[in-house]
Motif scaffolding. Structure first.
Motif, PDB file in Angstrom:
ATOM      1  N   VAL A 385      -0.983   5.041 -26.937  1.00 60.29           N
ATOM      2  CA  VAL A 385      -2.305   5.659 -26.757  1.00 60.29           C
ATOM      3  C   VAL A 385      -2.333   7.061 -27.364  1.00 60.29           C
ATOM      4  CG1 VAL A 385      -3.907   6.595 -25.033  1.00 60.29           C
ATOM      5  CG2 VAL A 385      -2.920   4.315 -24.716  1.00 60.29           C
ATOM      6  N   PHE A 386      -1.321   7.883 -27.063  1.00 61.92           N
ATOM      7  CA  PHE A 386      -1.343   9.271 -27.529  1.00 61.92           C
ATOM      8  C   PHE A 386      -1.089   9.377 -29.034  1.00 61.92           C
ATOM      9  CE2 PHE A 386      -0.322  10.201 -22.952  1.00 61.92           C
ATOM     10  CZ  PHE A 386      -1.528  10.826 -22.685  1.00 61.92           C
ATOM     11  N   MET A 387      -0.280   8.485 -29.597  1.00 59.90           N
ATOM     12  CA  MET A 387      -0.084   8.500 -31.050  1.00 59.90           C
ATOM     13  C   MET A 387      -1.390   8.220 -31.786  1.00 59.90           C
ATOM     14  SD  MET A 387       2.853   9.328 -32.241  1.00 59.90           S
ATOM     15  CE  MET A 387       4.568   9.533 -31.764  1.00 59.90           C
ATOM     16  N   PHE A 388      -2.102   7.205 -31.338  1.00 61.17           N
ATOM     17  CA  PHE A 388      -3.383   6.887 -31.977  1.00 61.17           C
ATOM     18  C   PHE A 388      -4.408   7.992 -31.726  1.00 61.17           C
ATOM     19  CE2 PHE A 388      -2.216   2.168 -31.789  1.00 61.17           C
ATOM     20  CZ  PHE A 388      -1.895   2.148 -33.137  1.00 61.17           C
ATOM     21  N   VAL A 455      15.845   4.788 -39.786  1.00 58.34           N
ATOM     22  CA  VAL A 455      14.534   4.497 -40.389  1.00 58.34           C
ATOM     23  C   VAL A 455      13.615   5.703 -40.220  1.00 58.34           C
ATOM     24  CG1 VAL A 455      12.452   3.073 -40.215  1.00 58.34           C
ATOM     25  CG2 VAL A 455      14.711   2.002 -40.096  1.00 58.34           C
ATOM     26  N   GLY A 456      13.642   6.291 -39.024  1.00 59.19           N
ATOM     27  CA  GLY A 456      12.807   7.460 -38.782  1.00 59.19           C
ATOM     28  C   GLY A 456      13.238   8.659 -39.597  1.00 59.19           C
ATOM     29  N   TYR A 462      10.683  11.033 -45.813  1.00 62.28           N
ATOM     30  CA  TYR A 462      10.337  10.805 -47.209  1.00 62.28           C
ATOM     31  C   TYR A 462       8.858  10.474 -47.353  1.00 62.28           C
ATOM     32  CZ  TYR A 462      11.303   9.585 -52.066  1.00 62.28           C
ATOM     33  OH  TYR A 462      11.323   9.566 -53.442  1.00 62.28           O
ATOM     34  N   LEU A 463       8.353   9.623 -46.435  1.00 65.71           N
ATOM     35  CA  LEU A 463       6.944   9.242 -46.460  1.00 65.71           C
ATOM     36  C   LEU A 463       6.037  10.455 -46.293  1.00 65.71           C
ATOM     37  CD1 LEU A 463       4.758   6.930 -46.312  1.00 65.71           C
ATOM     38  CD2 LEU A 463       5.058   7.036 -43.833  1.00 65.71           C
ATOM     39  N   ALA A 464       6.343  11.269 -45.266  1.00 64.87           N
ATOM     40  CA  ALA A 464       5.494  12.422 -44.981  1.00 64.87           C
ATOM     41  C   ALA A 464       5.516  13.439 -46.117  1.00 64.87           C
ATOM     42  CB  ALA A 464       5.935  13.083 -43.670  1.00 64.87           C
ATOM     43  N   GLN A 465       6.720  13.769 -46.612  1.00 64.45           N
ATOM     44  CA  GLN A 465       6.825  14.794 -47.651  1.00 64.45           C
ATOM     45  C   GLN A 465       6.187  14.333 -48.961  1.00 64.45           C
ATOM     46  OE1 GLN A 465      10.792  16.255 -48.196  1.00 64.45           O
ATOM     47  NE2 GLN A 465      10.718  17.508 -46.346  1.00 64.45           N
ATOM     48  N   ASN A 466       6.481  13.114 -49.385  1.00 59.84           N
ATOM     49  CA  ASN A 466       5.981  12.655 -50.672  1.00 59.84           C
ATOM     50  C   ASN A 466       4.502  12.328 -50.648  1.00 59.84           C
ATOM     51  OD1 ASN A 466       8.271  12.221 -52.847  1.00 59.84           O
ATOM     52  ND2 ASN A 466       9.166  11.827 -50.846  1.00 59.84           N
ATOM     53  N   GLN A 467       4.011  11.768 -49.524  1.00 54.63           N
ATOM     54  CA  GLN A 467       2.583  11.499 -49.433  1.00 54.63           C
ATOM     55  C   GLN A 467       1.800  12.795 -49.381  1.00 54.63           C
ATOM     56  OE1 GLN A 467       1.120   8.762 -46.558  1.00 54.63           O
ATOM     57  NE2 GLN A 467       2.058   7.001 -47.531  1.00 54.63           N
ATOM     58  N   ASP A 468       2.324  13.773 -48.634  1.00 52.25           N
ATOM     59  CA  ASP A 468       1.627  15.057 -48.578  1.00 52.25           C
ATOM     60  C   ASP A 468       1.515  15.675 -49.973  1.00 52.25           C
ATOM     61  OD1 ASP A 468       1.095  15.004 -45.931  1.00 52.25           O
ATOM     62  OD2 ASP A 468       2.778  16.259 -45.321  1.00 52.25           O
ATOM     63  N   LYS A 469       2.600  15.590 -50.762  1.00 51.75           N
ATOM     64  CA  LYS A 469       2.581  16.174 -52.098  1.00 51.75           C
ATOM     65  C   LYS A 469       1.614  15.435 -53.018  1.00 51.75           C
ATOM     66  CE  LYS A 469       5.633  17.614 -55.862  1.00 51.75           C
ATOM     67  NZ  LYS A 469       4.739  17.126 -56.904  1.00 51.75           N
ATOM     68  N   SER A 470       1.711  14.088 -53.013  1.00 51.81           N
ATOM     69  CA  SER A 470       0.854  13.313 -53.924  1.00 51.81           C
ATOM     70  C   SER A 470      -0.611  13.420 -53.538  1.00 51.81           C
ATOM     71  CB  SER A 470       1.298  11.841 -53.924  1.00 51.81           C
ATOM     72  OG  SER A 470       1.169  11.285 -52.640  1.00 51.81           O
ATOM     73  N   LYS A 471      -0.901  13.400 -52.223  1.00 49.60           N
ATOM     74  CA  LYS A 471      -2.289  13.496 -51.788  1.00 49.60           C
ATOM     75  C   LYS A 471      -2.847  14.893 -52.057  1.00 49.60           C
ATOM     76  CE  LYS A 471      -2.680   9.322 -50.018  1.00 49.60           C
ATOM     77  NZ  LYS A 471      -3.619   8.324 -50.536  1.00 49.60           N
ATOM     78  N   LEU A 487       0.151   7.218 -37.285  1.00 52.85           N
ATOM     79  CA  LEU A 487      -0.452   5.887 -37.154  1.00 52.85           C
ATOM     80  C   LEU A 487       0.627   4.806 -37.108  1.00 52.85           C
ATOM     81  CD1 LEU A 487      -3.525   6.053 -39.595  1.00 52.85           C
ATOM     82  CD2 LEU A 487      -3.625   5.638 -37.124  1.00 52.85           C
ATOM     83  N   ALA A 488       1.600   4.914 -38.009  1.00 52.22           N
ATOM     84  CA  ALA A 488       2.683   3.925 -38.048  1.00 52.22           C
ATOM     85  C   ALA A 488       3.477   3.945 -36.747  1.00 52.22           C
ATOM     86  CB  ALA A 488       3.597   4.201 -39.238  1.00 52.22           C
ATOM     87  N   LEU A 489       3.727   5.131 -36.208  1.00 56.36           N
ATOM     88  CA  LEU A 489       4.474   5.237 -34.961  1.00 56.36           C
ATOM     89  C   LEU A 489       3.695   4.634 -33.796  1.00 56.36           C
ATOM     90  CD1 LEU A 489       5.991   8.829 -35.299  1.00 56.36           C
ATOM     91  CD2 LEU A 489       7.144   6.645 -35.625  1.00 56.36           C
ATOM     92  N   GLY A 490       2.378   4.745 -33.826  1.00 57.23           N
ATOM     93  CA  GLY A 490       1.556   4.113 -32.797  1.00 57.23           C
ATOM     94  C   GLY A 490       1.716   2.597 -32.799  1.00 57.23           C
TER      95      GLY A 490
END
Length: 529
Positions: A385-388, A455-456, A462-471, A487-490
């Protein structure tokens, strides 16, 4: 028809809470204090490592660790932990819990010190050396998981066993808190002593040479609590359940527990002989009997721990990035390197003090009343609930007027992680499997959890850093990678809630009743006849 219980095991099940219970909690718990300190203190200094070893001379911005280096530094200890959980978990069932317990502690002490002494001719050399020592540090930490849980479960009485095992694990919260407090103290001392004119102006110049001592001292301090408990660990007798049910020496088990419980316990030589005769009937980990009786249980403990640790370790290791994304921690350009360590440590200490530590102790207080299943299901539900709630209106939370609300919601995910699956996934595998496989199965379950942590650590960073840069390059607002990670963690927490239904309730039952050792071995005798 169940076999008659050995007197020494029955005495442990019905024993009143005594001083030896609290002694065992402290001895085993200090190992977990060290484990969590060593695993999580790295997140306090990764930004400092980037500023020291990866800045570019003459650049306007402080240096940062490249994504692959940051993932390695943060995650390599988990690779070692996973290996150690499997190896020492198996060894604990073969050699005994006590014999292996001291080995893991020595390894933790040596590698904590060596991590702080990491060396190299260039930044890459320092990082490689650091990763090498942190792998073996993790290997020792990994052994502490199945051994501490198994020892505490086999020492405890059935009425308060859940609280005792959870109390050992709750020391993890104090380890996280202790890491933050010690980092605050060290950074405050260095910040006061080594101010330079460039402190407010030049972020590169403000990384004083003495900053290199800060991360080393923080990492090396983890050796101290482990070293202080070594003597007491070696004084603990082997658990009666291992001695009687695995080593088949009920006489020694009775002698050991007579001293611990301070009562006279009969050696029962007839039952010793019967136990020895039944050794051939014991099923192994890869047998059809184990799959039939405990296969779904092992699937439940491994999947829930795997899913939980993806969320839990991602949150702990990268909360500094989340706090930076919402602006709770200022940009690195505005402060010197030691000031940045101080502010990261202060933020993480506040989260630990207000939500992480209380969550653990809510579990300790209520686990034998509510039961393991209810607490785990509730924890996964509220984490989902809190993640979403954080991810879906993410742009709302990044506004400066709403940052306090974000931190409160984020803290609640930690609270229900620890008053929930982070504690129960540790407790249950130590209760539901046969004594001869208990440490091994707990090690497998814990290793599955550390696979989730890997995995975390590697994936979500990697997901957070690279998506932030590309976006950001495409014109999207900052922090979009953090939003997608939340969202994925939720979703992951929701899956954890579903797999919880595979895990049995062990509240108020003896270990032999939960594992079915007596009943099932009697069934095997009947089948062979």
């Amino acid at each position: 028809m169940a076999k008659e219980q050995l007197q020494v095991l029955n005495a442990l099940d019905v024993a009143k809470t005594q001083w030896y219970h609290f002694t065992a909690i402290i001895i085993a718990g200090m190992g977990f204090f060290t484990d969590s300190y060593d695993l999580f203190c790295i997140s306090l200094v990764t930004k400092l490592l980037g500023r020291i070893y990866y800045h570019v001379d003459g650049a306007k911005n402080p240096g940062t660790l490249p994504p692959n280096v940051s993932a390695a530094v943060n995650g390599v200890a988990f690779c070692g932990t996973l290996s150690g959980q499997l190896f020492f978990g198996w060894l604990g069932d073969k050699m005994g819990r006590k014999k292996v317990y001291g080995i893991t502690l020595i390894l933790m002490v040596l590698c904590s010190v060596c991590s702080g002494l990491s060396f190299g001719k260039d930044p890459k050399g320092v990082m490689v050396t650091l990763c090498f020592f942190r792998f073996w540090l993790g290997f020792g930490i990994g052994g502490d998981y199945p051994l501490s849980a198994t020892i505490m479960s086999e020492y405890a009485n059935k009425k308060t066993r859940g609280a005792f095992i959870a109390a050992v694990f709750a020391m993890q919260g104090f380890g996280i808190l202790g890491g933050g407090i010690f980092a605050i103290i060290v950074s405050s001392v260095f910040k006061a002593k080594f101010k330079a004119p460039a402190y407010q102006v030049d972020p590169i110049g403000s990384t004083v040479p003495q900053a290199d001592y800060v991360w080393r001292i923080i990492l090396m301090f983890g050796a101290l609590p482990a070293a202080l408990t070594y003597y007491w660990r070696m004084k603990m007798p082997e658990t009666a359940r291992y001695t009687a049910l695995v080593a088949k020496d009920a006489k020694q088990a009775a002698a050991d527990m007579s001293k611990v419980l301070q009562v006279d316990i009969e050696a029962e030589p007839q039952k010793i002989e019967k136990l020895n005769q039944e050794t051939a009937n014991s099923f192994g980990l890869f047998s059809k009997e184990f799959v039939r009786l405990h296969g779904l249980h092992l699937l439940g403990t491994t999947t829930t721990w795997f899913l939980l640790d993806i969320a839990f370790y991602s949150q702990n290791l990268f909360q500094k990035d989340i706090f930076s994304a919402i602006g709770w921690i200022s940009s690195a350009k505005t402060m010197n390197a030691i000031e940045e360590v101080y502010k990261i440590a202060r933020a993480q200490t506040l989260i630990a003090l207000c939500s992480t530590v209380p969550g653990y102790w809510f579990t300790v207080a209520l686990i034998d009343k509510m039961g393991r299943f209810a607490i785990q299901l509730m924890g996964f539900f509220f984490m989902t609930v809190f993640m979403f709630a954080l991810a879906i209106p993410y742009n709302h939370w990044t506004h400066k007027d709403n940052r306090i609300g974000f931190v409160v919601m984020y803290s609640l995910t930690f609270f229900f992680s620890n008053f929930g699956p982070n504690a129960t996934t540790f407790v249950v595998p130590a209760e539901i499997f046969p004594a001869r496989l208990r440490s091994t199965c707990h090690g497998i379950s814990a290793a599955s959890g550390k696979l989730g942590a890997i995995v975390g650590a590697f994936g979500f960073l990697y997901l957070a850093q690279n998506q932030d840069k590309s976006k950001a390059d495409a014109g999207y607002p900052a922090g979009i990678g953090v939003r997608n990670s939340l969202l994925a963690l939720g979703v992951i927490n929701f899956l954890g809630m579903l797999f919880t239904f595979l895990v049995p309730e062990s509240k108020g039952k003896s270990l032999e009743q939960m594992s079915g050792e007596n009943e099932h071995e009697h069934e095997l005798e009947q089948e062979q006849q």
